[in-house]
Motif scaffolding. Structure first.
Motif, PDB file in Angstrom:
ATOM      1  N   GLN A 243     -77.570 -75.554 -51.774  1.00  0.00           N
ATOM      2  CA  GLN A 243     -77.302 -74.180 -52.184  1.00  0.00           C
ATOM      3  C   GLN A 243     -78.567 -73.392 -52.562  1.00  0.00           C
ATOM      4  OE1 GLN A 243     -77.273 -72.962 -55.576  1.00  0.00           O
ATOM      5  NE2 GLN A 243     -76.764 -70.910 -54.831  1.00  0.00           N
TER       6      GLN A 243
ATOM      7  N   HIS B  42     -81.974 -64.589 -48.905  1.00  0.00           N
ATOM      8  CA  HIS B  42     -82.750 -63.485 -49.468  1.00  0.00           C
ATOM      9  C   HIS B  42     -84.115 -63.338 -48.796  1.00  0.00           C
ATOM     10  CE1 HIS B  42     -80.209 -61.987 -52.774  1.00  0.00           C
ATOM     11  NE2 HIS B  42     -79.671 -63.188 -52.721  1.00  0.00           N
TER      12      HIS B  42
ATOM     13  N   LEU C 288     -79.928 -61.711 -45.203  1.00  0.00           N
ATOM     14  CA  LEU C 288     -79.242 -60.521 -45.721  1.00  0.00           C
ATOM     15  C   LEU C 288     -79.889 -59.238 -45.183  1.00  0.00           C
ATOM     16  CD1 LEU C 288     -78.946 -61.662 -49.437  1.00  0.00           C
ATOM     17  CD2 LEU C 288     -76.994 -60.935 -48.053  1.00  0.00           C
TER      18      LEU C 288
ATOM     19  N   ALA D  32     -86.726 -62.056 -57.347  1.00  0.00           N
ATOM     20  CA  ALA D  32     -85.889 -62.179 -58.545  1.00  0.00           C
ATOM     21  C   ALA D  32     -85.134 -63.505 -58.589  1.00  0.00           C
ATOM     22  CB  ALA D  32     -84.898 -61.015 -58.617  1.00  0.00           C
ATOM     23  N   ILE D  33     -84.759 -64.034 -57.407  1.00  0.00           N
ATOM     24  CA  ILE D  33     -83.887 -65.223 -57.420  1.00  0.00           C
ATOM     25  C   ILE D  33     -84.648 -66.530 -57.221  1.00  0.00           C
ATOM     26  CG2 ILE D  33     -81.769 -64.028 -56.750  1.00  0.00           C
ATOM     27  CD1 ILE D  33     -83.389 -66.092 -54.141  1.00  0.00           C
TER      28      ILE D  33
ATOM     29  N   LEU E 185     -80.542 -55.532 -49.462  1.00  0.00           N
ATOM     30  CA  LEU E 185     -79.816 -56.397 -50.414  1.00  0.00           C
ATOM     31  C   LEU E 185     -80.638 -57.603 -50.854  1.00  0.00           C
ATOM     32  CD1 LEU E 185     -76.269 -56.392 -48.757  1.00  0.00           C
ATOM     33  CD2 LEU E 185     -76.994 -55.149 -50.797  1.00  0.00           C
TER      34      LEU E 185
ATOM     35  N   GLN F 201     -69.421 -69.578 -52.435  1.00  0.00           N
ATOM     36  CA  GLN F 201     -70.841 -69.478 -52.783  1.00  0.00           C
ATOM     37  C   GLN F 201     -71.188 -68.170 -53.499  1.00  0.00           C
ATOM     38  OE1 GLN F 201     -73.328 -67.533 -51.077  1.00  0.00           O
ATOM     39  NE2 GLN F 201     -74.896 -68.295 -52.493  1.00  0.00           N
TER      40      GLN F 201
ATOM     41  N   PRO G 275     -75.198 -57.238 -55.693  1.00  0.00           N
ATOM     42  CA  PRO G 275     -74.875 -56.546 -54.430  1.00  0.00           C
ATOM     43  C   PRO G 275     -74.812 -57.509 -53.235  1.00  0.00           C
ATOM     44  CG  PRO G 275     -76.507 -55.302 -55.682  1.00  0.00           C
ATOM     45  CD  PRO G 275     -76.355 -56.637 -56.381  1.00  0.00           C
ATOM     46  N   ALA G 276     -75.730 -58.479 -53.192  1.00  0.00           N
ATOM     47  CA  ALA G 276     -75.709 -59.452 -52.088  1.00  0.00           C
ATOM     48  C   ALA G 276     -74.463 -60.338 -52.184  1.00  0.00           C
ATOM     49  CB  ALA G 276     -76.967 -60.312 -52.114  1.00  0.00           C
TER      50      ALA G 276
ATOM     51  N   ASP H 204     -68.960 -75.944 -38.508  1.00  0.00           N
ATOM     52  CA  ASP H 204     -69.649 -76.253 -39.768  1.00  0.00           C
ATOM     53  C   ASP H 204     -70.230 -77.660 -39.619  1.00  0.00           C
ATOM     54  OD1 ASP H 204     -69.725 -75.387 -43.001  1.00  0.00           O
ATOM     55  OD2 ASP H 204     -69.938 -77.506 -42.551  1.00  0.00           O
TER      56      ASP H 204
ATOM     57  N   ALA I 247     -83.337 -59.919 -52.686  1.00  0.00           N
ATOM     58  CA  ALA I 247     -83.982 -59.911 -54.005  1.00  0.00           C
ATOM     59  C   ALA I 247     -84.710 -61.230 -54.183  1.00  0.00           C
ATOM     60  CB  ALA I 247     -82.932 -59.701 -55.092  1.00  0.00           C
TER      61      ALA I 247
ATOM     62  N   HIS J  31     -71.550 -58.350 -50.946  1.00  0.00           N
ATOM     63  CA  HIS J  31     -71.691 -58.219 -49.489  1.00  0.00           C
ATOM     64  C   HIS J  31     -71.223 -59.498 -48.778  1.00  0.00           C
ATOM     65  CE1 HIS J  31     -73.784 -57.402 -45.615  1.00  0.00           C
ATOM     66  NE2 HIS J  31     -74.175 -58.658 -45.702  1.00  0.00           N
ATOM     67  N   ASP J  32     -71.730 -60.639 -49.253  1.00  0.00           N
ATOM     68  CA  ASP J  32     -71.344 -61.913 -48.642  1.00  0.00           C
ATOM     69  C   ASP J  32     -69.838 -62.157 -48.806  1.00  0.00           C
ATOM     70  OD1 ASP J  32     -73.856 -62.566 -47.752  1.00  0.00           O
ATOM     71  OD2 ASP J  32     -74.357 -63.884 -49.430  1.00  0.00           O
TER      72      ASP J  32
ATOM     73  N   ALA K 258     -59.679 -63.839 -40.247  1.00  0.00           N
ATOM     74  CA  ALA K 258     -59.745 -64.328 -38.861  1.00  0.00           C
ATOM     75  C   ALA K 258     -59.189 -65.743 -38.759  1.00  0.00           C
ATOM     76  CB  ALA K 258     -61.192 -64.296 -38.368  1.00  0.00           C
TER      77      ALA K 258
ATOM     78  N   SER L 233     -63.764 -63.167 -42.615  1.00  0.00           N
ATOM     79  CA  SER L 233     -63.664 -64.466 -41.933  1.00  0.00           C
ATOM     80  C   SER L 233     -62.364 -65.173 -42.300  1.00  0.00           C
ATOM     81  CB  SER L 233     -64.847 -65.358 -42.326  1.00  0.00           C
ATOM     82  OG  SER L 233     -66.065 -64.798 -41.886  1.00  0.00           O
TER      83      SER L 233
ATOM     84  N   ILE M  19     -73.945 -80.532 -50.642  1.00  0.00           N
ATOM     85  CA  ILE M  19     -73.643 -79.182 -50.164  1.00  0.00           C
ATOM     86  C   ILE M  19     -73.659 -78.185 -51.334  1.00  0.00           C
ATOM     87  CG2 ILE M  19     -71.912 -77.760 -48.987  1.00  0.00           C
ATOM     88  CD1 ILE M  19     -73.276 -79.994 -47.283  1.00  0.00           C
TER      89      ILE M  19
ATOM     90  N   THR N  38     -72.697 -68.218 -57.233  1.00  0.00           N
ATOM     91  CA  THR N  38     -74.029 -67.663 -57.498  1.00  0.00           C
ATOM     92  C   THR N  38     -73.951 -66.609 -58.601  1.00  0.00           C
ATOM     93  OG1 THR N  38     -74.751 -68.081 -55.228  1.00  0.00           O
ATOM     94  CG2 THR N  38     -75.997 -66.433 -56.466  1.00  0.00           C
TER      95      THR N  38
ATOM     96  N   LEU O  66     -65.485 -67.841 -36.098  1.00  0.00           N
ATOM     97  CA  LEU O  66     -66.403 -67.135 -36.990  1.00  0.00           C
ATOM     98  C   LEU O  66     -67.732 -66.811 -36.301  1.00  0.00           C
ATOM     99  CD1 LEU O  66     -65.749 -69.077 -40.320  1.00  0.00           C
ATOM    100  CD2 LEU O  66     -64.532 -67.121 -39.348  1.00  0.00           C
TER     101      LEU O  66
ATOM    102  N   ALA P 132     -79.739 -57.976 -59.906  1.00  0.00           N
ATOM    103  CA  ALA P 132     -80.460 -58.011 -58.622  1.00  0.00           C
ATOM    104  C   ALA P 132     -79.654 -58.697 -57.523  1.00  0.00           C
ATOM    105  CB  ALA P 132     -81.808 -58.721 -58.799  1.00  0.00           C
ATOM    106  N   ILE P 133     -78.835 -59.690 -57.921  1.00  0.00           N
ATOM    107  CA  ILE P 133     -78.170 -60.479 -56.869  1.00  0.00           C
ATOM    108  C   ILE P 133     -76.725 -60.060 -56.611  1.00  0.00           C
ATOM    109  CG2 ILE P 133     -79.643 -62.525 -57.117  1.00  0.00           C
ATOM    110  CD1 ILE P 133     -76.241 -62.831 -58.505  1.00  0.00           C
TER     111      ILE P 133
ATOM    112  N   ASP Q 292     -68.816 -73.141 -48.307  1.00  0.00           N
ATOM    113  CA  ASP Q 292     -70.122 -72.560 -47.959  1.00  0.00           C
ATOM    114  C   ASP Q 292     -70.146 -71.040 -48.128  1.00  0.00           C
ATOM    115  OD1 ASP Q 292     -71.071 -75.026 -47.236  1.00  0.00           O
ATOM    116  OD2 ASP Q 292     -70.902 -74.700 -45.084  1.00  0.00           O
ATOM    117  N   ASP Q 293     -69.085 -70.380 -47.705  1.00  0.00           N
ATOM    118  CA  ASP Q 293     -69.140 -68.915 -47.581  1.00  0.00           C
ATOM    119  C   ASP Q 293     -68.250 -68.167 -48.569  1.00  0.00           C
ATOM    120  OD1 ASP Q 293     -70.887 -69.259 -45.486  1.00  0.00           O
ATOM    121  OD2 ASP Q 293     -69.367 -69.048 -43.921  1.00  0.00           O
TER     122      ASP Q 293
END
Lengths: 201, 201
Positions: B99, B107, B111, B120-121, B115, A99, A123-124, B59, B117, A127-128, A138, A135, B94, A103, B44, A120-121, A95-96
């Motif tokens: 997704q 988005h 986020l 765009a997406i 960030l 993904q 940076p996100a 999860d 968009a 970040h994710d 952790a 995580s 999943i 993407t 988490l 456009a995507i 999932d995290d």
């Protein structure tokens, strides 16, 4: 013998890694996505897919579960607290941790060009992925593996994704997570897959 | 009694649906994301998470696996061909069906604003979702459920996502897939959850 559909450059690499760890022989079948040969194993026409006798399994995670349960390796028995924790960690990875990479790949070379929005995507996605690295740290705790002393399918998924992230310029792990990535990717199982990937490239 | 962390508006709804189908009593614990109370169950700090005695699971998919294996309902035994097929279908849901919905949600309101968009997406998300609807139809075949005559955790995930897609203006299913969505969402198990969601809204 297991028949694995998908090239070492695809997520079939995770299945190869598991089979190397298990020590089970397998044959790689070259089949193009959406070909009739592949659709006979996976109605969705995607790799990786596995044929185990009469049983067809598709999606790399489902194949890892099939193999690890069958051989009683790289996992824990259903009903144990460790199994439920392992599945929690595996789901986090899908999932995290995967993904953002997936993407970014979609918007780089998979989607029809008119639908791509990589700039456009990205940076996100980064970040994710940074959050997912935190995580992962952790969950790893004192390690050496995600489930403590036992190397599992979660480490195969994480180790494969670590290489994918590095190859596509995603934020790099540091400290304990960087050490962890080096540790799992140094295993003979992954080294055998890496050799096959290099030969196929 | 099971302690479920997460509101009915979150993916905890899938867990509630499974518990309604199983007929097991549960208590919903209101815990804020990243609160100490939640982190004690899921390091988490995310919902949903489940506390089953001493065992913590997080999860939504991992929790569905935990519950269905424990009660021997909504799944098939590990080692059976049906189990491997079920896991293939769950992973498809999943990876491919959820997704696009999740990316659009990120988005839209998850986020940091700088960030996002969404414009765009969104075309790519709708494109991927249309493909996923076609795949769902292929996997469903003659139904009535994704695994044939047996209602499983795959139907819970798909049914929940169907409602999410409708609520956020994603492409609508047609024909057999539309009938399937109506069939699973009419079940008393989901209707009980929908009532709790409406009461909490």
């Amino acid at each position: 013998m297991y028949k694995l559909y998908g090239s070492p450059a695809s997520r079939a690499a995770r299945v190869m890694w598991a089979l190397e760890e298990i020590g089970a022989p397998y044959e790689i079948v070259a089949a193009k996505p959406h070909s009739d040969a592949l659709k006979a194993v996976n109605p969705l026409g995607k790799v990786p897919a596995l044929l185990d006798g009469e049983t067809a399994v598709f999606d790399s995670t489902a194949i890892l579960l099939h193999l690890s349960d069958k051989h009683g390796m790289l996992t824990f028995p259903v009903g144990s607290p460790e199994r439920s924790r392992l599945m929690s960690v595996v789901c986090f990875l899908i999932d995290d941790f995967e993904q953002p990479l997936w993407t970014a790949a979609k918007h780089s070379f998979i989607l029809p060009e008119a639908l791509r929005a990589k700039e456009a995507i990205l940076p996100a996605c980064h970040h994710d992925f940074r959050n997912a690295l935190a995580s992962l740290g952790a969950l790893l705790g004192d390690g050496p593996f995600l489930m403590g002393e036992t190397f599992t399918i979660a480490d195969i998924i994480a180790g494969h994704l670590g290489g994918w992230a590095k190859a596509t310029g995603f934020p790099e792990p540091e400290g304990a997570v960087a050490d962890y990535m080096a540790r799992v990717r140094a295993r003979p199982g992954w080294q055998a897959v890496a050799k096959a990937r290099a030969a196929a490239a």
